[in-house]
Design an enzyme around this catalytic site. Structure first.
Site, PDB file in Angstrom:
ATOM      1  N   THR A 325       0.855  -1.196   0.000  1.00  0.00           N
ATOM      2  CA  THR A 325       0.000   0.000   0.000  1.00  0.00           C
ATOM      3  C   THR A 325       0.884   1.236   0.000  1.00  0.00           C
ATOM      4  O   THR A 325       1.907   1.277   0.682  1.00  0.00           O
ATOM      5  CB  THR A 325      -0.937   0.015   1.224  1.00  0.00           C
ATOM      6  OG1 THR A 325      -1.744   1.202   1.191  1.00  0.00           O
ATOM      7  CG2 THR A 325      -0.179  -0.041   2.528  1.00  0.00           C
ATOM      8  N   HIS A 377       2.462 -11.814  14.132  1.00  0.00           N
ATOM      9  CA  HIS A 377       3.502 -12.353  15.014  1.00  0.00           C
ATOM     10  C   HIS A 377       3.210 -13.801  15.430  1.00  0.00           C
ATOM     11  O   HIS A 377       4.086 -14.473  15.996  1.00  0.00           O
ATOM     12  CB  HIS A 377       3.634 -11.470  16.260  1.00  0.00           C
ATOM     13  CG  HIS A 377       5.020 -11.404  16.805  1.00  0.00           C
ATOM     14  ND1 HIS A 377       6.017 -12.287  16.432  1.00  0.00           N
ATOM     15  CD2 HIS A 377       5.605 -10.560  17.704  1.00  0.00           C
ATOM     16  CE1 HIS A 377       7.130 -11.993  17.070  1.00  0.00           C
ATOM     17  NE2 HIS A 377       6.911 -10.945  17.858  1.00  0.00           N
TER      18      HIS A 377
END
Length: 406
Positions: A325, A377
């Site tokens: 993006t 994560h």
């Protein structure tokens, strides 16, 4: 004989939509393949075409939510097409060819609901837009091309000077706020962004890249590149190649969680976030490892045009393994992009700014860009995320690495 106009199937996951606009009025005579309406769903906006010619009778209004397969109008095929008046025909045949006249002025009753809606949302007077439709009529496509977002260069990273906005009209007494229904696309974007934050252990790491080499490369070969390929060499294709190179080096980011399993992807379909008047869309450029820089640029331009014209399909938005993006085109200096689930990583590009940096013990002014990579994560360790971003940085600061894949 009457033919039913039904809401077509648009994908397995789409069960309903909202009629954003009717392009015809009740009782109008319509031609076969004429655009009748615009349907907004939680993923795309599509146009409905007339399967036959005849007089249309509307069974649903603008703003109505309708199910897939629902009958929203009928077309009477037995109705005859309106004939031109004798006076009009005589005038047309008797008149001598005249000099080309300017396109007729747009009358309020000649403006389609879609054009009127864009005019209200973007504060654009249709009379100031050059129409490409019949008799100079302004179309939805003309209005979209006239919006500020579509005029912004796709590869420009420095914010443009803001145009002087017209003075806002004071709100009438007692009307300090207004309400409008959230579109299905906007509602789905909100739902997915909240879900991404709730379901993933999202973390962001940052780095900066010296854009001197990339900018020098573009300047040196731009003319030859355009002459050969018909498109400009932008920043995005180079970033896509840098991301593909980094994903090969750090395959843990090219994976996703599915229940209790880790799905490792062995392909490189990269999503490119595109801003449209209706919201953010992320079309996917397939097999970027096999495409040339020109092929990537052409795919991005094609998707950007389709998105702004409301012609993006479900297949165009599905199956990406990683997203890029670029908030830099709007002037963003730094941000923490949100994951595009179920992907495990997203790269945020930002505006290029000249800053003093230390080069071999000397202070130099260089065009610098901050990079951010957000990752899940649960599946990606910090070491992998940092290594990934370093690989992207190295490839951009030394573009020869992209050719050698090192």
């Amino acid at each position: 004989m009457a033919t039913e106009v039904k809401v077509p199937a648009l994908g397995e996951s789409i069960t309903s939509g909202i009629i954003a606009a009717w392009n015809v009025k009740d009782g109008d005579y319509v031609e076969k393949d004429q655009v009748l309406y615009e349907l907004e769903t939680d993923k795309i906006t599509s146009e409905g075409l007339a399967e036959v010619a005849g007089v249309i009778s509307l069974a649903a209004a603008e703003g109505d939510e309708v199910d897939i397969g629902a009958v929203i109008a009928t077309i009477d095929e037995s109705a005859a097409a309106p004939e031109k008046s004798e006076k009009s025909d005589t005038k047309e045949t008797s008149e001598e060819p005249a000099a080309e006249k300017p396109a007729p002025e747009q009358k309020s009753d000649a403006i389609s609901p879609a054009v009127r809606r864009i005019a209200e949302e973007e504060k654009i007077d249709p009379a100031t837009v050059t129409g490409t439709g019949k008799d100079g009529r302004v179309t939805k496509g003309d209005m979209l091309k006239a919006t500020p977002a579509s005029r912004m260069p796709a590869e420009e990273s420095k914010p443009a000077a803001a145009a002087k906005a017209p003075a806002a009209k004071p709100a009438p007494t007692g009307e300090r706020t207004s309400r409008k229904r959230m579109t299905p696309l906007r509602a789905k974007i909100a739902e997915r962004l909240v879900a991404a934050q709730q379901e993933a252990a999202m973390l962001t790491t940052f780095n900066e890249v010296d854009m001197s080499a990339v900018m020098g490369l573009r300047k040196k070969y731009q003319d030859a590149f355009v002459k050969k390929n018909g498109v400009k060499l932008g920043f995005m294709s180079l970033f896509v190649k840098a991301v593909v190179n980094a994903l090969k080096e750090v395959p843990g980011i090219n994976a996703q969680i599915d229940g209790n399993e880790i799905v490792q992807n062995h392909f490189y379909d990269i999503g490119i976030a595109v801003s449209t008047p209706k919201g953010l869309m992320v079309p996917v450029v397939r097999d970027c490892d096999q495409l040339s820089l020109a092929g990537i640029e052409q795919a991005i331009i094609g998707y950007a045009n389709k998105a702004r014209e409301g012609k993006i399909g479900i297949d165009d938005l599905q199956g990406g393994v990683f997203t890029i993006t670029n908030g830099g085109i709007f002037g963003s200096m730094l941000s923490t992009p949100i994951l595009n689930a179920p992907q495990s990583g997203i790269l945020g590009m930002h505006t290029i700014q000249e800053r003093p940096v230390a080069i071999n013990g000397q202070v130099e002014i260089r065009p610098m860009m901050y990079l951010a990579v957000s990752y899940d994560h649960r599946i990606v360790d910090g070491k992998e995320a940092v290594t990934f971003l370093v690989k992207v940085k190295q490839a951009l600061e030394d573009p020869a690495r992209l050719l050698l894949e090192v």
